[in-house]
Scaffold this motif. Sequence first.
Motif, short mmCIF file in Angstrom:
data_model
loop_
_atom_site.label_atom_id
_atom_site.label_comp_id
_atom_site.label_asym_id
_atom_site.label_seq_id
_atom_site.Cartn_x
_atom_site.Cartn_y
_atom_site.Cartn_z
N MET A 16 -7.75 13.25 -0.87
CA MET A 16 -8.32 13.28 0.48
C MET A 16 -7.26 13.59 1.53
SD MET A 16 -11.30 13.01 -0.51
CE MET A 16 -12.00 13.27 1.12
N ALA A 17 -6.01 13.22 1.27
CA ALA A 17 -4.92 13.61 2.18
C ALA A 17 -4.73 15.12 2.14
CB ALA A 17 -3.63 12.89 1.81
N GLU A 18 -4.87 15.71 0.95
CA GLU A 18 -4.79 17.17 0.85
C GLU A 18 -5.88 17.84 1.67
OE1 GLU A 18 -2.88 17.97 -3.59
OE2 GLU A 18 -5.02 18.32 -3.25
N ALA B 296 0.83 -1.21 0.00
CA ALA B 296 0.00 0.00 0.00
C ALA B 296 0.86 1.25 0.00
CB ALA B 296 -0.92 -0.01 1.22
N ASP B 297 0.24 2.36 -0.36
CA ASP B 297 0.84 3.68 -0.25
C ASP B 297 0.06 4.47 0.80
OD1 ASP B 297 2.79 3.28 -2.19
OD2 ASP B 297 1.50 4.02 -3.82
N LEU B 298 0.78 4.98 1.79
CA LEU B 298 0.19 5.77 2.86
C LEU B 298 0.40 7.24 2.54
CD1 LEU B 298 -1.10 5.73 5.77
CD2 LEU B 298 1.25 5.85 6.63
N TYR B 299 -0.69 7.98 2.40
CA TYR B 299 -0.63 9.41 2.08
C TYR B 299 -0.91 10.22 3.34
CZ TYR B 299 -0.78 8.26 -2.92
OH TYR B 299 -0.49 7.77 -4.17
N LEU B 300 -0.04 11.18 3.62
CA LEU B 300 -0.18 12.02 4.81
C LEU B 300 -0.20 13.49 4.40
CD1 LEU B 300 2.51 10.29 7.08
CD2 LEU B 300 0.05 9.84 7.03
N PRO B 301 -1.02 14.30 5.06
CA PRO B 301 -0.94 15.75 4.81
C PRO B 301 0.47 16.25 5.12
CG PRO B 301 -2.89 15.19 6.12
CD PRO B 301 -2.05 13.95 6.05
N LYS B 302 0.98 17.15 4.31
CA LYS B 302 2.36 17.60 4.45
C LYS B 302 2.65 18.16 5.84
CE LYS B 302 6.17 18.34 1.91
NZ LYS B 302 6.79 17.32 1.03
N GLU B 303 1.68 18.84 6.39
CA GLU B 303 1.89 19.51 7.67
C GLU B 303 1.35 18.68 8.84
OE1 GLU B 303 3.74 22.14 7.57
OE2 GLU B 303 3.71 22.10 5.37
N ILE B 304 1.28 17.37 8.68
CA ILE B 304 0.72 16.53 9.73
C ILE B 304 1.53 16.65 11.02
CG2 ILE B 304 2.06 14.49 9.05
CD1 ILE B 304 -0.39 12.79 9.82
N ASN B 305 0.81 16.69 12.13
CA ASN B 305 1.42 16.68 13.45
C ASN B 305 1.16 15.29 14.04
OD1 ASN B 305 2.12 16.88 16.15
ND2 ASN B 305 1.20 18.89 16.44
N LYS B 306 2.16 14.44 14.05
CA LYS B 306 1.95 13.05 14.43
C LYS B 306 1.69 12.86 15.92
CE LYS B 306 4.14 10.71 10.55
NZ LYS B 306 5.10 9.66 10.12
N SER B 307 1.70 13.93 16.68
CA SER B 307 1.30 13.83 18.08
C SER B 307 -0.22 13.97 18.22
CB SER B 307 1.99 14.90 18.92
OG SER B 307 1.56 16.20 18.54
N PHE C 271 -7.10 14.20 5.68
CA PHE C 271 -7.24 12.82 6.14
C PHE C 271 -5.91 12.07 5.99
CE2 PHE C 271 -11.42 14.19 4.79
CZ PHE C 271 -12.28 13.66 5.73
N VAL C 272 -5.70 11.07 6.83
CA VAL C 272 -4.66 10.07 6.59
C VAL C 272 -5.28 9.03 5.66
CG1 VAL C 272 -3.29 8.23 7.63
CG2 VAL C 272 -3.52 10.43 8.79
N THR C 273 -4.63 8.74 4.56
CA THR C 273 -5.27 7.84 3.58
C THR C 273 -4.33 6.72 3.16
OG1 THR C 273 -4.56 9.19 1.68
CG2 THR C 273 -6.69 9.74 2.69
N LEU C 274 -4.93 5.65 2.67
CA LEU C 274 -4.19 4.46 2.29
C LEU C 274 -4.79 3.89 1.01
CD1 LEU C 274 -1.98 2.43 3.64
CD2 LEU C 274 -4.01 1.03 4.11
N ALA C 275 -4.00 3.77 -0.04
CA ALA C 275 -4.40 3.09 -1.27
C ALA C 275 -3.62 1.79 -1.36
CB ALA C 275 -4.12 3.97 -2.49
#
Length: 319
Positions: free
Chosen positions: A70-72, A32-43, A75-79
């Motif tokens: 949807m990541a834009e 899979a590919d995990l898509y994250l918003p560029k400015e994600i705060n993982k805390s 959301f955290v997304t997974l294809a």
Amino acid sequence: MIKNYQKTFTISKKVTVEKVSFNNRYGITVSADLYLPKEINKSHKYPAIIVGTPYGGVKEQGAGIYAQEMAERGFVTLAFDESYNGESSGEPRRISSPDIFVEDFSAAVDFIGTRPFVERNKIGVIGICGSGGFALTAAQVDKRIKAVATVSMYDMSRVMRNGWEDSMTDGQRNQTLNQLAEQRWKDFESKEPELTPTFPSEPVDKVPEELDPISSEFFGYYATKRGFHTNSVGAFTKTSAMSFMNFPLMNYIKSISPRPVLFIMGEHAHSRYFSEDAYQMAAEPKELYVVPNSGHVDLYDRTDLIPFDKVKSFFTENM
């Protein structure tokens, strides 16, 4: 398992993409590919969306476009690639299995719901084309899926058992089953399963004139530069059809309620009757959303037509 990281679309500067993998309950490794918003705060914790591919497609095509868009939107997304296909494991290659393809969605929920930056009570799924049916079937039994959106949905079990527009007679169905039974012996003796027809191994410039309108639409996406990817050959093992003819996907669609379902279809889509019928079968809350001036494949990659803001509002309001 084929390695090819090239995508059919440009990666947005607003997201980051990570290659990940996880096992389903059959021990198959799903890529899979995990898509994250560029400015994600993982805390912090974010809602997540899992995206399934069109039937025969791979994550580097339409599913990746949806995951990125949807990541834009936060959301955290997974294809992901379905088992036996794309970069996912499983032998022999190119098997199509309704049970295992449904399981892949739940395995994706296992994975994404255990990421520390994901709110596990806010996980939704998007199924495009054939994976729309698999997404609905997964949601029937996996209550961790809080909302489902389908796009240009196909019910592959209905296609295999009843033919296009339910045109297959009992006699034709019995003939097909006899042919599939003979095919099993052929596959066993040759030690390699025979595939249905494939798309060209290199992209072509035009669609053959002799193809019917539906075949032309798919060929125009998968076999031309528009959507061509070496991992997506448009073929499955011939005997895969037996499982679908014995595995109705929509039997318990009402049980998704009270979780919501959004059916998105093109105004001119050849497949719209699948979404219309599934909408009638589903219980509330449900919505049927028609995209004007669009066909079936348009909703794979036409970002000017795909109602991403509608999809965002659906998941934001329902998870």
